[in-house]
Design a protein around this motif. Structure first.
Motif, PDB file in Angstrom:
ATOM      1  N   LEU A   1      -0.600   0.016  -4.216  1.00 26.74           N
ATOM      2  CA  LEU A   1      -1.702  -0.880  -4.536  1.00 26.74           C
ATOM      3  C   LEU A   1      -2.929  -0.530  -3.693  1.00 26.74           C
ATOM      4  O   LEU A   1      -2.801   0.078  -2.623  1.00 26.74           O
ATOM      5  CB  LEU A   1      -1.286  -2.333  -4.294  1.00 26.74           C
ATOM      6  CG  LEU A   1      -0.115  -2.839  -5.152  1.00 26.74           C
ATOM      7  CD1 LEU A   1       0.236  -4.273  -4.783  1.00 26.74           C
ATOM      8  CD2 LEU A   1      -0.438  -2.737  -6.634  1.00 26.74           C
ATOM      9  N   PRO A   2      -4.116  -0.909  -4.154  1.00 28.02           N
ATOM     10  CA  PRO A   2      -5.331  -0.609  -3.372  1.00 28.02           C
ATOM     11  C   PRO A   2      -5.271  -1.254  -1.996  1.00 28.02           C
ATOM     12  O   PRO A   2      -4.741  -2.371  -1.838  1.00 28.02           O
ATOM     13  CB  PRO A   2      -6.451  -1.213  -4.222  1.00 28.02           C
ATOM     14  CG  PRO A   2      -5.887  -1.325  -5.596  1.00 28.02           C
ATOM     15  CD  PRO A   2      -4.422  -1.581  -5.424  1.00 28.02           C
ATOM     16  N   GLY A   3      -5.796  -0.560  -0.997  1.00 23.66           N
ATOM     17  CA  GLY A   3      -5.807  -1.090   0.353  1.00 23.66           C
ATOM     18  C   GLY A   3      -6.804  -2.228   0.511  1.00 23.66           C
ATOM     19  O   GLY A   3      -7.771  -2.335  -0.243  1.00 23.66           O
ATOM     20  N   GLU A   4      -6.499  -3.088   1.483  1.00 18.86           N
ATOM     21  CA  GLU A   4      -7.416  -4.180   1.770  1.00 18.86           C
ATOM     22  C   GLU A   4      -8.688  -3.628   2.398  1.00 18.86           C
ATOM     23  O   GLU A   4      -8.646  -2.649   3.134  1.00 18.86           O
ATOM     24  CB  GLU A   4      -6.777  -5.175   2.725  1.00 18.86           C
ATOM     25  CG  GLU A   4      -5.631  -5.964   2.132  1.00 18.86           C
ATOM     26  CD  GLU A   4      -5.116  -7.030   3.082  1.00 18.86           C
ATOM     27  OE1 GLU A   4      -5.495  -6.978   4.275  1.00 18.86           O
ATOM     28  OE2 GLU A   4      -4.370  -7.916   2.636  1.00 18.86           O
TER      29      GLU A   4
ATOM     30  N   GLU B   1       0.806  -1.217   0.000  1.00 20.85           N
ATOM     31  CA  GLU B   1       0.000   0.000   0.000  1.00 20.85           C
ATOM     32  C   GLU B   1       0.842   1.272   0.000  1.00 20.85           C
ATOM     33  O   GLU B   1       0.555   2.225  -0.729  1.00 20.85           O
ATOM     34  CB  GLU B   1      -0.944  -0.006   1.205  1.00 20.85           C
ATOM     35  CG  GLU B   1      -1.975  -1.135   1.162  1.00 20.85           C
ATOM     36  CD  GLU B   1      -2.887  -1.142   2.377  1.00 20.85           C
ATOM     37  OE1 GLU B   1      -2.770  -0.224   3.214  1.00 20.85           O
ATOM     38  OE2 GLU B   1      -3.720  -2.061   2.496  1.00 20.85           O
TER      39      GLU B   1
END
Length: 382
Positions: free
Chosen positions: A374-377, A369
């Motif tokens: 990258l997109p967060g969980e 992240e």
């Protein structure tokens, strides 16, 4: 990469080595040993602010002290959390009164600390903290549970990450509280027995425990910022000292492999060589980031490197011994039925390396992240 030391550093090394040789006996209990270190000014070498009873030392001299301490066979430290985690956090975020109250006892080895971060339902996800702190006049009343709290059974104080805004979610509404542990009936410490048979970790239950309002570090609601700053202090000079211990453990495993004949196996021999090479690489990486780095993923990379390396070393420690590694020491007796030797302890203890201090999953999420973007969980509500 070469890391050189000046003549002043080498003189400092001689002083440190001589003092440790004269004082680092095996007989003292850990609290007494902390006071001995404090009386000689060896606690708090890396603090930028002198005058708390600590010596001052350059960054290279801090490395010298950490390495000589690891080589000396001195007793394990129980003041690490106060010296290397709490103190830098107070220096960065605390007010003058907090520094004046808490730094001198840490430097003297007179007060020991533990860290109240992880919780049963949150694990390494600090934003999932549920422990609540409600303000009542001049105090906060704390209720909740912490887990995997190292040295809580010995500590005088605990820095606790708690939710002071009951309607908050995730990393909002958290505060960093300094909590005295001597509150009978309000704080209960339960040791957790590990695979090794020892109990260095604990569960801690807060049932209306009190913390004074003036002992909130960084201001109410700023706990996430303070907590993240503290985690940055967790990696540093101490990592290099840790690697001295790793090198000694690796040497013992290699010696055993040679003695048992396991080193004749080309596959196992290659694994041992890889362990040696990776340890060198970890040292260079630690030296590269020693003076600080703007890379938000550097601490996570370092944790992933050493935790997995050490766990593989534990596996090798028993593998090179063959079937003999599955039985207890030769001097086993019914009066002490659970005993393990150094290699077995290394194998069992290192199973936790990829969990404590932030699990591998959490470290990879941070890198994904904060570094890779990258997109967060998806996060559940708290």
């Amino acid at each position: 990469m070469e890391f050189g030391f000046t003549e002043e550093d080498e003189a400092f090394r001689d002083e440190a080595r001589a003092w440790l040789a004269a004082h680092a006996g095996p007989g003292a209990d850990r609290r007494t040993w902390e006071r001995t270190l404090g009386e000689a000014g060896w606690i708090g070498l890396g603090w930028p602010e002198p005058g708390h009873g600590n010596r001052t030392a350059t960054l290279t001299q801090q490395v010298v002290w950490a390495e000589e301490y690891a080589r000396s066979g001195a007793p394990p430290r129980s003041g690490h959390i106060g010296e290397n985690l709490l103190a830098p956090t107070l220096i960065a975020h605390g007010d003058a009164a907090q520094k004046s109250r808490f730094l001198p006892p840490v430097a003297a080895g007179a007060e020991l600390w533990c860290q109240g971060y992880s919780e049963p339902d949150a694990g390494s996800d600090l934003a999932g903290v549920r422990t609540a702190a409600v303000r009542e006049g001049a105090h906060y009343r704390i209720s909740g549970q912490k887990i995997w709290t190292s040295f809580a059974h010995e500590a005088d104080w605990c820095f606790v990450l708690a939710r002071t805004d009951p309607g908050s979610r995730r990393h909002h509404g958290l505060s960093f509280l300094l909590v005295p542990m001597d509150q009978p009936g309000r704080i209960e410490v339960r040791p957790i027995r590990q695979l090794t048979g020892t109990s260095d970790f604990n569960e801690v239950f807060f049932d209306g425990a009190q913390a004074r309002v003036e002992h909130v570090v960084g201001g109410e609601g700023q706990g996430w910022r303070v907590a993240m700053s503290l985690l940055g202090f967790e990696r540093g000079v101490s990592t290099l000292a840790q690697q001295i211990g790793f090198a000694a453990e690796l040497a013992a495993v290699v010696e055993t492999a040679v003695r048992t004949g396991a080193a004749a196996d080309p596959v196992l021999r290659a694994r041992l060589v890889r362990q040696w090479a990776e340890l060198r690489a970890m040292r260079w990486n630690a030296l590269r980031t020693l003076g600080g780095t703007s890379d938000p993923g550097a601490p996570s990379v370092a944790k992933l490197l050493w935790a997995n390396w050490h766990q593989r070393l534990g596996e090798l420690a028993v593998e090179v011994r063959g079937a003999r590694a599955a039985v207890g020491p030769e001097d086993w007796s019914a009066s002490a039925p659970y005993r393990i030797d150094a290699a077995q302890h290394l194998f069992l203890f290192t199973r936790a390396d990829t969990v404590y201090g932030g699990s591998d999953q959490i470290q990879r999420t941070i890198i994904a992240e904060r570094v890779l973007g990258l997109p967060g969980e998806p996060k559940g509500a708290v």
